[in-house]
Design a protein around this motif. Structure first.
Motif, PDB file in Angstrom:
ATOM      1  N   LEU A 185       0.873  -1.177   0.000  1.00 20.16           N
ATOM      2  CA  LEU A 185       0.000   0.000   0.000  1.00 20.16           C
ATOM      3  C   LEU A 185       0.906   1.222   0.000  1.00 20.16           C
ATOM      4  N   GLY A 210      -4.673   7.028   0.809  1.00 26.26           N
ATOM      5  CA  GLY A 210      -4.292   5.773   1.454  1.00 26.26           C
ATOM      6  C   GLY A 210      -5.489   5.094   2.088  1.00 26.26           C
ATOM      7  N   ARG A 211      -6.310   5.863   2.775  1.00 27.31           N
ATOM      8  CA  ARG A 211      -7.492   5.286   3.418  1.00 27.31           C
ATOM      9  C   ARG A 211      -8.453   4.725   2.377  1.00 27.31           C
ATOM     10  N   VAL A 265       1.227   5.462  -1.474  1.00 26.59           N
ATOM     11  CA  VAL A 265       0.655   6.645  -2.128  1.00 26.59           C
ATOM     12  C   VAL A 265       1.812   7.541  -2.556  1.00 26.59           C
ATOM     13  N   GLY A 287       5.359   5.027  11.339  1.00 31.47           N
ATOM     14  CA  GLY A 287       4.394   5.902  10.682  1.00 31.47           C
ATOM     15  C   GLY A 287       3.290   5.108  10.006  1.00 31.47           C
ATOM     16  N   GLY A 289      -6.369  11.463   2.063  1.00 30.51           N
ATOM     17  CA  GLY A 289      -7.369  10.400   2.085  1.00 30.51           C
ATOM     18  C   GLY A 289      -7.187   9.299   1.057  1.00 30.51           C
ATOM     19  N   GLY A 308      -1.746  12.395   2.671  1.00 32.55           N
ATOM     20  CA  GLY A 308      -2.447  13.265   3.615  1.00 32.55           C
ATOM     21  C   GLY A 308      -3.776  13.777   3.107  1.00 32.55           C
TER      22      GLY A 308
HETATM   23  C1  LIG Z   1       0.956   5.181   4.847  1.00 33.92           C
HETATM   24  C2  LIG Z   1       0.327   5.829   3.605  1.00 33.92           C
HETATM   25  C3  LIG Z   1      -0.181   4.725   2.676  1.00 33.92           C
HETATM   26  C4  LIG Z   1      -0.857   6.682   4.065  1.00 33.92           C
HETATM   27  O1  LIG Z   1      -1.500   7.216   2.929  1.00 33.92           O
HETATM   28  P1  LIG Z   1      -2.160   8.696   2.977  1.00 33.92           P
HETATM   29  O2  LIG Z   1      -2.909   8.884   1.724  1.00 33.92           O
HETATM   30  O3  LIG Z   1      -1.116   9.693   3.307  1.00 33.92           O
HETATM   31  O4  LIG Z   1      -3.131   8.566   4.233  1.00 33.92           O
HETATM   32  P2  LIG Z   1      -4.592   9.224   4.355  1.00 33.92           P
HETATM   33  O5  LIG Z   1      -4.505  10.666   3.971  1.00 33.92           O
HETATM   34  O6  LIG Z   1      -5.578   8.398   3.630  1.00 33.92           O
HETATM   35  O7  LIG Z   1      -4.846   9.112   5.914  1.00 33.92           O
HETATM   36  C5  LIG Z   1      -5.985   8.427   6.421  1.00 33.92           C
HETATM   37  C6  LIG Z   1      -6.011   8.599   7.913  1.00 33.92           C
HETATM   38  O8  LIG Z   1      -4.814   8.027   8.496  1.00 33.92           O
HETATM   39  C7  LIG Z   1      -4.181   9.008   9.308  1.00 33.92           C
HETATM   40  N1  LIG Z   1      -2.735   8.841   9.221  1.00 33.92           N
HETATM   41  C8  LIG Z   1      -1.962   8.965   8.128  1.00 33.92           C
HETATM   42  N2  LIG Z   1      -0.675   8.744   8.450  1.00 33.92           N
HETATM   43  C9  LIG Z   1      -0.653   8.487   9.785  1.00 33.92           C
HETATM   44  C10 LIG Z   1       0.362   8.232  10.721  1.00 33.92           C
HETATM   45  N3  LIG Z   1       1.635   8.190  10.347  1.00 33.92           N
HETATM   46  N4  LIG Z   1       0.024   8.009  12.007  1.00 33.92           N
HETATM   47  C11 LIG Z   1      -1.264   8.074  12.406  1.00 33.92           C
HETATM   48  N5  LIG Z   1      -2.285   8.332  11.563  1.00 33.92           N
HETATM   49  C12 LIG Z   1      -1.976   8.535  10.271  1.00 33.92           C
HETATM   50  C13 LIG Z   1      -4.623  10.336   8.736  1.00 33.92           C
HETATM   51  O9  LIG Z   1      -4.527  11.363   9.706  1.00 33.92           O
HETATM   52  C14 LIG Z   1      -6.054  10.046   8.360  1.00 33.92           C
HETATM   53  O10 LIG Z   1      -6.848  10.087   9.534  1.00 33.92           O
HETATM   54  P3  LIG Z   1      -8.353  10.680   9.504  1.00 33.92           P
HETATM   55  O11 LIG Z   1      -9.128   9.763   8.583  1.00 33.92           O
HETATM   56  O12 LIG Z   1      -8.803  10.573  10.912  1.00 33.92           O
HETATM   57  O13 LIG Z   1      -8.233  12.057   8.974  1.00 33.92           O
HETATM   58  C15 LIG Z   1       1.326   6.771   2.870  1.00 33.92           C
HETATM   59  O14 LIG Z   1       1.859   7.690   3.791  1.00 33.92           O
HETATM   60  C16 LIG Z   1       2.476   6.050   2.216  1.00 33.92           C
HETATM   61  O15 LIG Z   1       2.371   5.637   1.055  1.00 33.92           O
HETATM   62  N6  LIG Z   1       3.610   5.900   2.933  1.00 33.92           N
HETATM   63  C17 LIG Z   1       4.785   5.264   2.396  1.00 33.92           C
HETATM   64  C18 LIG Z   1       4.561   3.766   2.186  1.00 33.92           C
HETATM   65  C19 LIG Z   1       4.010   3.068   3.400  1.00 33.92           C
HETATM   66  O16 LIG Z   1       4.434   3.304   4.527  1.00 33.92           O
HETATM   67  N7  LIG Z   1       3.045   2.185   3.150  1.00 33.92           N
HETATM   68  C20 LIG Z   1       2.421   1.406   4.188  1.00 33.92           C
HETATM   69  C21 LIG Z   1       2.620  -0.004   3.843  1.00 33.92           C
HETATM   70  S1  LIG Z   1       3.629  -0.839   4.999  1.00 33.92           S
END
Ligand SMILES: CC(C)(COP(=O)(O)OP(=O)(O)OC[C@H]1O[C@@H](n2cnc3c(N)ncnc32)[C@H](O)[C@@H]1OP(=O)(O)O)[C@@H](O)C(=O)NCCC(=O)NCCS
Length: 136
Positions: free
Chosen positions: A76, A88-89, A78, A115, A86, A84
């Motif tokens: 997963l 990822g969600r 983004v 994170g 929505g 930030g």
């Molecule tokens: C992790 C990742 C997928 C999140 O995607 P994103 O689009 O930034 O996340 P969203 O904007 O959809 O966030 C959804 C919710 O999660 C929360 N959130 C996001 N990152 C967070 C964090 N590090 N800690 C706590 N909450 C978090 C947001 O505040 C949001 O909460 P809300 O619905 O209450 O407003 C993205 O940061 C990413 O691609 N990171 C690098 C790869 C990775 O770590 N992937 C995970 C697989 S192991």
């Protein structure tokens, strides 16, 4: 006393009754219709996109061997500039919904760092506890 020579081989459908008998020692309530050699496995890749391009990818896999179907979110991610907002969600919800729709009783994920773990916890995931062990 000499140990009996043991061979390990892939099971075939001819082993079904014996597989069932042995597994009942672990799961006494195992359903009668278990078809262990026929495991159902599926995988699906989801993309999130805006009007110009793909901005995120999710990969989910599903396994059902007849008892305790489960799913994994394998990947997963983004695009950095689209985080930030929505995305990822939305991908996570789609992966999770697909897995639950197939019958997954639980969905697992391996977070790359604290994170990512926070992101999953915010979405309702709990840290693994209890009987889970792993090896690399
Ligand atoms: C992790 C990742 C997928 C999140 O995607 P994103 O689009 O930034 O996340 P969203 O904007 O959809 O966030 C959804 C919710 O999660 C929360 N959130 C996001 N990152 C967070 C964090 N590090 N800690 C706590 N909450 C978090 C947001 O505040 C949001 O909460 P809300 O619905 O209450 O407003 C993205 O940061 C990413 O691609 N990171 C690098 C790869 C990775 O770590 N992937 C995970 C697989 S192991």
């Amino acid at each position: 006393m000499t140990e009996p020579a043991i061979t390990v081989r892939p099971a075939t459908s001819a082993d079904r009754a014996e597989v069932h008998r042995v597994l009942r020692q672990l799961h006494p309530d195992l359903p009668e219709e278990l078809t262990l050699p026929r495991v159902r496995q599926e995988a699906r890749t989801f993309v999130a996109h805006d009007q110009d391009a793909v901005v995120g990818v999710g990969v989910a896999t599903f396994v059902d061997y007849g008892y305790g179907a489960y799913g994994m979110i394998e990947e997963l991610v983004v695009d950095a500039q689209s985080r930030g907002a929505g995305v990822g969600r939305a991908l996570l919800d789609e992966c999770r919904g697909w897995l639950m729709g197939l019958g997954a009783e639980v969905v697992f994920v391996s977070a790359v760092d604290e994170g990512a773990a926070g992101f999953y916890r915010t979405a309702g995931f709990s840290d693994c506890t209890g009987p889970w062990l792993f090896v690399r």
